[in-house]
Scaffold this active site. Sequence first.
Site, PDB file in Angstrom:
ATOM      1  CB  SER A 212      -0.866   0.006   1.258  1.00 40.34           C
ATOM      2  OG  SER A 212      -0.039  -0.253   2.367  1.00 40.34           O
TER       3      SER A 212
ATOM      4  CB  THR B  99      -1.637   6.033   4.399  1.00 42.72           C
ATOM      5  OG1 THR B  99      -2.405   6.202   3.236  1.00 42.72           O
ATOM      6  CG2 THR B  99      -0.672   7.171   4.563  1.00 42.72           C
TER       7      THR B  99
ATOM      8  CB  THR C 204      -0.421   6.182   0.669  1.00 42.95           C
ATOM      9  OG1 THR C 204      -1.253   5.042   0.487  1.00 42.95           O
ATOM     10  CG2 THR C 204      -1.044   7.354  -0.048  1.00 42.95           C
TER      11      THR C 204
ATOM     12  NE  ARG D 144      -8.459   8.004  -4.295  1.00 40.82           N
ATOM     13  CZ  ARG D 144      -7.882   7.722  -3.131  1.00 40.82           C
ATOM     14  NH1 ARG D 144      -6.581   7.523  -3.063  1.00 40.82           N
ATOM     15  NH2 ARG D 144      -8.595   7.649  -2.033  1.00 40.82           N
TER      16      ARG D 144
ATOM     17  CB  THR E 150      -4.741   5.497   7.849  1.00 37.79           C
ATOM     18  OG1 THR E 150      -4.631   4.403   6.939  1.00 37.79           O
ATOM     19  CG2 THR E 150      -5.421   5.032   9.117  1.00 37.79           C
ATOM     20  N   GLY E 151      -7.098   5.514   5.735  1.00 38.41           N
ATOM     21  CA  GLY E 151      -8.446   5.102   5.360  1.00 38.41           C
ATOM     22  C   GLY E 151      -8.891   5.747   4.067  1.00 38.41           C
TER      23      GLY E 151
ATOM     24  N   GLY F 226      -9.541   8.137   1.582  1.00 40.54           N
ATOM     25  CA  GLY F 226      -9.106   9.521   1.443  1.00 40.54           C
ATOM     26  C   GLY F 226     -10.230  10.474   1.096  1.00 40.54           C
TER      27      GLY F 226
HETATM   28  C1  SD4 Z   1      -5.891   7.225   0.289  1.00 42.32           C
HETATM   29  N1  SD4 Z   1      -5.788   7.535   2.666  1.00 42.32           N
HETATM   30  O1  SD4 Z   1      -5.268   7.290  -0.754  1.00 42.32           O
HETATM   31  C2  SD4 Z   1      -5.119   6.958   1.533  1.00 42.32           C
HETATM   32  C3  SD4 Z   1      -4.881   5.509   1.674  1.00 42.32           C
HETATM   33  C4  SD4 Z   1      -4.814   5.011   3.046  1.00 42.32           C
HETATM   34  O2  SD4 Z   1      -4.954   3.488   4.619  1.00 42.32           O
HETATM   35  O3  SD4 Z   1      -4.728   5.656   3.985  1.00 42.32           O
HETATM   36  N2  SD4 Z   1      -4.922   3.835   3.327  1.00 42.32           N
HETATM   37  O4  SD4 Z   1      -7.107   7.348   0.361  1.00 42.32           O
END
Ligand code: SD4
Length: 339
Positions: free
Chosen positions: A91, A193, A211, A221, A244-245, A247
């Site tokens: 990731s 991330t 990330t 994107r 994180t998560g 985005g």
């Molecule tokens: C995203 N927040 O590109 C990032 C990816 C991520 O845990 O955090 N993953 O959306």
Amino acid sequence: MSDRRNFIKKAALGSIGISTIMSCGEVVEKNQDDNLDNSVKPNKKPVIISTWNHGLPANEETWKQLKKGNSPLDAIESGMKIPEGDPKVRSVGYGGFPDREGKVTLDACIMDHNSNCGSVSFLQGIKHPISVAKKVLQNTPHVMLSGKGALQFALSEGFVEENLLTAEAEKDWKKWLEESKYKPVINMENHDTISMLMVDGEGNLSGGCTTSGAAWKMHGRVGDSPIIGAGLFLDNEVGAAAATGLGEAVIRTAGSAMVVELMRQGKSPYDACKEIVERIYNKHKNHKDMEYLQVGFIAINKNGEHAGYSLRSGFNYAICDEEKGNRMEDAQFKMSWDN
Ligand code: SD4
């Protein structure tokens, strides 16, 4: 009871279950003995926190570099290069899952205690976007470079272009192509991330994020991670936060900036992270993204108090400090994945 005592009590109460808060007790006591005023006092002992399991080796390297006397930004860069260069981390950087067209596109940012920031988004072919982000901070009048312009800049700085799509990632992408179902997949294995926050030995804050973003995303994107205020934010008077998560959800709510703002108003890192996760939930509970929505925040204040909180279960973060070394902590969460 003084405002300060109220604040400390609230911070401690708000952080029940975050065992490492206890390690900051000594600093709080010292401040009380010194008869200091109500403002949050800088922590003089370094603390580093980073998202997810790959935060452990990253913290270790950052800690080592800091102890060698390197600058906080150099230390953060060195630490974050570990997961960026590790093909097993799917990731981040090299070996990260590609977009729906099979291209690995990277986002990263870095920020120092003077609010200097550097960021790259939609960068292809460069293994260490965190290093390019640092060069943007140091060598340009800008905050963010994107796509081909970011690559052009990286090459002019001596970075070398290389193929970041490993055989393993290509295999997974081809498997995904069989159905080409476009739905962001959010879980620990493929959407994580690395965000790192630090209070250094001077009591100053800094942080970074890097990330490869959401697996199978649309080409072009960009997520929250390179966006100052969304994926990362800090105010050296107050604290730092990172996300994180998904985005999109973090950008819609200016997540990390809001966590810092709540800390400015006196909330503990735990309460601030929790309130913004609640806000994101409320904004998304009837949204199409809710089915797969995961967001998590880590935050640290000037005292070195820190916390993590996520919408759904499974989020953890790595902490490194003098007292207890480098270890993982499970973040508290609002709901399980069955909800
Ligand atoms: C995203 N927040 O590109 C990032 C990816 C991520 O845990 O955090 N993953 O959306």
